[in-house]
Scaffold this motif. Structure first.
Motif, PDB file in Angstrom:
ATOM      1  N   UNK A   1       4.407  -2.094 -14.681  1.00 61.20           N
ATOM      2  CA  UNK A   1       4.566  -0.676 -14.971  1.00 61.20           C
ATOM      3  C   UNK A   1       5.062   0.035 -13.719  1.00 61.20           C
ATOM      4  N   UNK A   2       5.729   1.130 -13.944  1.00 65.30           N
ATOM      5  CA  UNK A   2       6.294   1.938 -12.878  1.00 65.30           C
ATOM      6  C   UNK A   2       5.178   2.654 -12.133  1.00 65.30           C
ATOM      7  N   UNK A   3       5.237   2.667 -10.824  1.00 68.20           N
ATOM      8  CA  UNK A   3       4.240   3.384 -10.010  1.00 68.20           C
ATOM      9  C   UNK A   3       4.706   4.829  -9.814  1.00 68.20           C
ATOM     10  N   UNK A   4       4.994   5.489 -10.918  1.00 69.23           N
ATOM     11  CA  UNK A   4       5.602   6.820 -10.865  1.00 69.23           C
ATOM     12  C   UNK A   4       4.722   7.846 -10.142  1.00 69.23           C
ATOM     13  N   UNK A   5       3.443   7.885 -10.483  1.00 74.57           N
ATOM     14  CA  UNK A   5       2.543   8.860  -9.848  1.00 74.57           C
ATOM     15  C   UNK A   5       2.432   8.599  -8.348  1.00 74.57           C
ATOM     16  N   UNK A   6       2.231   7.320  -7.984  1.00 76.68           N
ATOM     17  CA  UNK A   6       2.074   6.966  -6.575  1.00 76.68           C
ATOM     18  C   UNK A   6       3.343   7.258  -5.770  1.00 76.68           C
ATOM     19  N   UNK A   7       4.506   6.924  -6.349  1.00 75.89           N
ATOM     20  CA  UNK A   7       5.762   7.212  -5.662  1.00 75.89           C
ATOM     21  C   UNK A   7       5.970   8.712  -5.517  1.00 75.89           C
ATOM     22  N   UNK A   8       5.537   9.469  -6.521  1.00 75.90           N
ATOM     23  CA  UNK A   8       5.639  10.923  -6.443  1.00 75.90           C
ATOM     24  C   UNK A   8       4.763  11.518  -5.359  1.00 75.90           C
ATOM     25  N   UNK A   9       3.622  10.895  -5.106  1.00 77.42           N
ATOM     26  CA  UNK A   9       2.751  11.343  -4.016  1.00 77.42           C
ATOM     27  C   UNK A   9       3.395  11.049  -2.663  1.00 77.42           C
TER      28      UNK A   9
ATOM     29  N   UNK B   1       7.815  -5.862  -4.785  1.00 76.70           N
ATOM     30  CA  UNK B   1       7.742  -5.988  -3.324  1.00 76.70           C
ATOM     31  C   UNK B   1       8.150  -4.690  -2.619  1.00 76.70           C
ATOM     32  N   UNK B   2       8.998  -3.900  -3.244  1.00 74.06           N
ATOM     33  CA  UNK B   2       9.414  -2.632  -2.638  1.00 74.06           C
ATOM     34  C   UNK B   2       8.450  -1.498  -2.972  1.00 74.06           C
ATOM     35  N   UNK B   3       7.474  -1.759  -3.844  1.00 75.04           N
ATOM     36  CA  UNK B   3       6.455  -0.761  -4.165  1.00 75.04           C
ATOM     37  C   UNK B   3       6.764   0.096  -5.372  1.00 75.04           C
ATOM     38  N   UNK B   4       7.811  -0.225  -6.117  1.00 77.34           N
ATOM     39  CA  UNK B   4       8.223   0.615  -7.238  1.00 77.34           C
ATOM     40  C   UNK B   4       7.436   0.307  -8.511  1.00 77.34           C
ATOM     41  N   UNK B   5       7.088  -0.954  -8.718  1.00 77.71           N
ATOM     42  CA  UNK B   5       6.304  -1.321  -9.900  1.00 77.71           C
ATOM     43  C   UNK B   5       5.040  -2.053  -9.472  1.00 77.71           C
ATOM     44  N   UNK B   6       4.064  -2.052 -10.359  1.00 81.84           N
ATOM     45  CA  UNK B   6       2.874  -2.876 -10.176  1.00 81.84           C
ATOM     46  C   UNK B   6       2.812  -3.837 -11.356  1.00 81.84           C
ATOM     47  N   UNK B   7       2.305  -5.033 -11.092  1.00 80.96           N
ATOM     48  CA  UNK B   7       2.281  -6.089 -12.101  1.00 80.96           C
ATOM     49  C   UNK B   7       0.881  -6.677 -12.167  1.00 80.96           C
TER      50      UNK B   7
ATOM     51  N   UNK C   1       0.851  -1.177   0.000  1.00 83.55           N
ATOM     52  CA  UNK C   1       0.000   0.000   0.000  1.00 83.55           C
ATOM     53  C   UNK C   1       0.897   1.240   0.000  1.00 83.55           C
ATOM     54  N   UNK C   2       0.437   2.297  -0.631  1.00 78.05           N
ATOM     55  CA  UNK C   2       1.211   3.525  -0.740  1.00 78.05           C
ATOM     56  C   UNK C   2       1.686   4.036   0.621  1.00 78.05           C
ATOM     57  N   UNK C   3       0.828   3.992   1.618  1.00 73.92           N
ATOM     58  CA  UNK C   3       1.181   4.496   2.950  1.00 73.92           C
ATOM     59  C   UNK C   3       2.242   3.634   3.635  1.00 73.92           C
ATOM     60  N   UNK C   4       2.417   2.397   3.183  1.00 77.56           N
ATOM     61  CA  UNK C   4       3.388   1.492   3.798  1.00 77.56           C
ATOM     62  C   UNK C   4       4.767   1.555   3.154  1.00 77.56           C
ATOM     63  N   UNK C   5       4.908   2.308   2.068  1.00 77.45           N
ATOM     64  CA  UNK C   5       6.198   2.374   1.395  1.00 77.45           C
ATOM     65  C   UNK C   5       7.230   3.045   2.284  1.00 77.45           C
ATOM     66  N   UNK C   6       8.411   2.433   2.342  1.00 77.22           N
ATOM     67  CA  UNK C   6       9.516   2.950   3.142  1.00 77.22           C
ATOM     68  C   UNK C   6      10.591   3.474   2.197  1.00 77.22           C
ATOM     69  N   UNK C   7      11.038   4.698   2.413  1.00 83.66           N
ATOM     70  CA  UNK C   7      12.021   5.307   1.528  1.00 83.66           C
ATOM     71  C   UNK C   7      13.315   4.502   1.482  1.00 83.66           C
ATOM     72  N   UNK C   8      13.725   3.912   2.579  1.00 82.74           N
ATOM     73  CA  UNK C   8      14.944   3.105   2.602  1.00 82.74           C
ATOM     74  C   UNK C   8      14.825   1.875   1.727  1.00 82.74           C
ATOM     75  N   UNK C   9      13.676   1.229   1.758  1.00 88.74           N
ATOM     76  CA  UNK C   9      13.437   0.035   0.930  1.00 88.74           C
ATOM     77  C   UNK C   9      13.420   0.415  -0.550  1.00 88.74           C
TER      78      UNK C   9
END
Length: 112
Positions: free
Chosen positions: A87-95, A71-77, A17-25
């Motif tokens: 595909x790259x989760x560019x918009x979500x990562x930008x948020x 698994x790190x949240x960078x792409x969705x499959x 989930x977007x809220x669970x993404x960790x910048x270090x990961x």
């Protein structure tokens, strides 16, 4: 992380989930040169399967790296028959981390 269904036909593999993404990961996943090249290729392609990406490594290795990126949240499959386009989760990562992905992907390579 659950398999998500968008409509009756699209099935997406589990991703954080977007809220669970960790910048270090995220940064750790992008620190590996092959994964960084895959992400840059996805940014250009928009969506691609492992075998269709223009990267100089074996498809099985691309698949392994794609799993880490998902698994790190960078792409969705998603599942599309027997294919697994990502595909790259560019918009979500930008948020979640404004400017981070662009800074990493657009950075000049180190001088040798």
């Amino acid at each position: 992380m659950d398999i998500a269904r968008a409509g009756s036909e699209e099935v997406w593999l589990p991703q954080p989930d977007l809220a669970q993404l960790d910048v270090g990961v995220v940064l750790q996943a992008l620190a590996e040169p092959a994964r960084l090249q895959i992400v840059r290729s996805l940014r250009t392609a928009g969506e691609s399967t492992c075998s269709a990406l223009d990267v100089p490594i074996k498809v099985s290795t691309v698949s392994h790296h794609m799993h880490i990126l998902r698994e790190s949240g960078i792409v969705s499959t998603r599942l599309a028959g027997t294919a697994r386009p990502s595909r790259l989760r560019e918009r979500e990562l930008g948020e979640r981390f404004p400017g981070l992905l662009s800074a990493v992907l657009d950075a000049a390579p180190p001088k040798r």
